[in-house]
Design an enzyme around this catalytic site. Structure first.
Site, PDB file in Angstrom:
ATOM      1  N   LYS A 112     -68.316 -43.237   0.645  1.00  0.00           N
ATOM      2  CA  LYS A 112     -67.782 -42.258   1.599  1.00  0.00           C
ATOM      3  C   LYS A 112     -68.871 -41.653   2.478  1.00  0.00           C
ATOM      4  CE  LYS A 112     -63.370 -41.542  -0.506  1.00  0.00           C
ATOM      5  NZ  LYS A 112     -62.239 -40.733  -0.855  1.00  0.00           N
ATOM      6  N   LYS A 194     -60.076 -51.949  -2.502  1.00  0.00           N
ATOM      7  CA  LYS A 194     -58.855 -51.334  -3.029  1.00  0.00           C
ATOM      8  C   LYS A 194     -57.968 -50.843  -1.877  1.00  0.00           C
ATOM      9  CE  LYS A 194     -59.950 -46.488  -3.448  1.00  0.00           C
ATOM     10  NZ  LYS A 194     -59.292 -45.308  -3.907  1.00  0.00           N
ATOM     11  N   LYS A 197     -56.256 -44.740   1.220  1.00  0.00           N
ATOM     12  CA  LYS A 197     -55.696 -43.833   2.213  1.00  0.00           C
ATOM     13  C   LYS A 197     -56.538 -43.804   3.468  1.00  0.00           C
ATOM     14  CE  LYS A 197     -55.087 -40.157  -0.844  1.00  0.00           C
ATOM     15  NZ  LYS A 197     -55.298 -38.739  -0.996  1.00  0.00           N
TER      16      LYS A 197
HETATM   17  P1  ATP Z   1     -58.302 -43.344  -1.111  1.00  0.00           P
HETATM   18  O1  ATP Z   1     -57.030 -44.050  -1.339  1.00  0.00           O
HETATM   19  O2  ATP Z   1     -58.545 -43.006   0.330  1.00  0.00           O
HETATM   20  O3  ATP Z   1     -59.483 -43.944  -1.759  1.00  0.00           O
HETATM   21  P2  ATP Z   1     -58.601 -41.288  -2.988  1.00  0.00           P
HETATM   22  O4  ATP Z   1     -58.999 -42.179  -4.098  1.00  0.00           O
HETATM   23  O5  ATP Z   1     -59.584 -40.329  -2.477  1.00  0.00           O
HETATM   24  O6  ATP Z   1     -58.029 -41.992  -1.746  1.00  0.00           O
HETATM   25  P3  ATP Z   1     -56.734 -39.512  -4.241  1.00  0.00           P
HETATM   26  O7  ATP Z   1     -55.519 -38.995  -3.594  1.00  0.00           O
HETATM   27  O8  ATP Z   1     -57.703 -38.498  -4.566  1.00  0.00           O
HETATM   28  O9  ATP Z   1     -57.236 -40.656  -3.321  1.00  0.00           O
HETATM   29  O10 ATP Z   1     -56.363 -40.385  -5.491  1.00  0.00           O
HETATM   30  C1  ATP Z   1     -55.318 -40.114  -6.330  1.00  0.00           C
HETATM   31  C2  ATP Z   1     -55.281 -41.100  -7.464  1.00  0.00           C
HETATM   32  O11 ATP Z   1     -54.956 -42.414  -6.995  1.00  0.00           O
HETATM   33  C3  ATP Z   1     -56.592 -41.270  -8.242  1.00  0.00           C
HETATM   34  O12 ATP Z   1     -56.297 -41.221  -9.629  1.00  0.00           O
HETATM   35  C4  ATP Z   1     -57.083 -42.637  -7.864  1.00  0.00           C
HETATM   36  O13 ATP Z   1     -57.821 -43.254  -8.904  1.00  0.00           O
HETATM   37  C5  ATP Z   1     -55.783 -43.372  -7.631  1.00  0.00           C
HETATM   38  N1  ATP Z   1     -55.945 -44.515  -6.725  1.00  0.00           N
HETATM   39  C6  ATP Z   1     -56.440 -44.471  -5.461  1.00  0.00           C
HETATM   40  N2  ATP Z   1     -56.418 -45.697  -4.912  1.00  0.00           N
HETATM   41  C7  ATP Z   1     -55.901 -46.551  -5.841  1.00  0.00           C
HETATM   42  C8  ATP Z   1     -55.618 -47.956  -5.870  1.00  0.00           C
HETATM   43  N3  ATP Z   1     -55.851 -48.713  -4.819  1.00  0.00           N
HETATM   44  N4  ATP Z   1     -55.085 -48.495  -6.988  1.00  0.00           N
HETATM   45  C9  ATP Z   1     -54.828 -47.716  -8.065  1.00  0.00           C
HETATM   46  N5  ATP Z   1     -55.069 -46.378  -8.113  1.00  0.00           N
HETATM   47  C10 ATP Z   1     -55.608 -45.798  -7.015  1.00  0.00           C
END
Ligand code: ATP
Ligand code: LTN
Length: 329
Positions: A112, A194, A197
């Site tokens: 990030k 992965k 968002k």
């Molecule tokens: P981004 O999707 O932008 O990486 P983030 O990880 O910052 O967002 P959060 O909203 O904080 O997103 O994550 C919420 C939950 O979703 C966390 O437990 C994270 O591990 C899970 N998660 C995020 N992306 C994935 C994915 N591609 N597959 C499975 N779990 C995920």
């Protein structure tokens, strides 16, 4: 007494199928068995620049998404991180215990911060310390998250153990709960990454609020590997990822999912997958609209009150153990 769960998501961007399958779905499955706290981590969100009006709106939207996913406010506590100021206070204490070296090893900071530590915000660097604070404040036993959070969880455990060793038994040392299937849903466009968002290419992610047309288009455009069979294969991450999504949408076993598409082509597979995702999300999308603002606000206010009681108790214990005292009143 029931063991405790804590987890959270950031009110940034739009939640996608990866967030649901890696995290929220498991929160819902575990909430009856554990005393559960689900937080909207808005203080984490500002580690990257946010538009204030959008952040305000996304904070409430995320609460709706928790509820529509099946988090039950009668049995679980849902609250906004900034409503419980102890999160920021304990984060300060833990930042005095954490080491620069261990934070420098966090891969999310490298991703990030785009590898440019000189320009990255200090909050982005100490992000995992705030996350440890979230978890440790509630004497959490289990933290259901996706695979990308595993390293952060290890830091939370290390900080808890270090504090306990230096100041006496204070924190429960939390365990991660990473589901065996769905913990790492991949981008539909770049299966080496992965689903995210913050991906600039919206075609890589299926958002929970995407309409049927958009979902179908995204799945039709999803990249596939060379080969023609529809099977799980480590060497073919794109097709394995789509099959994983199909399996989780339909509740089929991996063998059933493979058998279902035996002898069929990619075109047929993608149409059925799109239909399965649309059908799965339809009732969810309906429920998102079910809660009015007053009801939502009451849930969040009650949640913060319940959370604060536990958070205060832990922080008081931490200060007492460290000799941090204020003036007597
Ligand atoms: P981004 O999707 O932008 O990486 P983030 O990880 O910052 O967002 P959060 O909203 O904080 O997103 O994550 C919420 C939950 O979703 C966390 O437990 C994270 O591990 C899970 N998660 C995020 N992306 C994935 C994915 N591609 N597959 C499975 N779990 C995920
Ligand atoms: N870092 C997490 C969000 C998060 C979290 C937490 C998850 C903040 N605090 C405490 C579990 C427990 C992420 O998914 N990006």
């Amino acid at each position: 007494m029931k063991k405790r769960i804590f987890s959270g998501a950031q009110p940034t961007g739009n939640l996608h199928l990866g967030n649901y399958l890696g995290a929220l779905k498991n929160w819902v499955n575990l909430q009856n068995e554990y005393e559960s706290f689900f937080c909207i981590v808005n203080l984490h969100a500002v580690t990257l620049p946010q538009n204030p009006e959008v952040l305000r709106q996304k904070t409430l939207d995320l609460a709706r998404i928790y509820l529509a996913s099946g988090v039950d406010p009668e049995i679980s506590t849902i609250f906004i991180q900034s409503d419980v100021s102890e999160h920021a206070e304990l984060a300060w204490i833990l930042s005095c215990i954490a080491r620069m070296g261990e934070l420098e090893r966090m891969t999310q900071f490298k991703d990030k911060g785009k590898g440019n530590a000189e320009r990255a915000g200090v909050g982005l660097f100490t992000y995992p310390v705030l996350m440890a604070s979230d978890i440790l404040l509630y004497q959490t036993h289990l933290v259901p998250v996706g695979k990308d959070q595993k390293q952060h969880l290890e830091l939370s455990r290390d900080l808890a153990e270090r504090f306990n060793r230096d100041f006496g038994e204070t924190f429960v040392v939390p365990e991660p709960f990473i589901p065996p299937v769905g913990a790492n849903i991949l981008s539909l466009q770049e299966p080496a990454k992965k689903m995210s968002k913050s991906d600039e290419n919206a075609n890589g992610s299926i958002f929970l609020l995407d309409d049927a047309d958009t979902i179908t288009k995204k799945i039709k455009r999803a990249v596939t590997d060379s080969g023609t069979t529809i099977e799980f294969d480590e060497a073919r991450p794109a097709i394995s990822n789509l099959l994983t999504i199909y399996q989780l949408m339909t509740g089929k076993t991996p063998a059933e999912a493979e058998a279902h598409f035996g002898g069929k082509g990619y075109g047929h597979f993608k149409s059925e997958l799109a239909e399965a995702v649309v059908e799965f999300l339809r009732p969810f999308q309906q429920r998102v609209k079910d809660f009015d603002d007053a009801e939502l606000n009451k849930i969040l206010k009650d949640g913060a009150e319940k959370a604060r009681l536990i958070a205060c108790e832990t922080l008081r214990d931490v200060y007492a153990k460290m000799g941090i005292v204020g003036a007597e009143t």
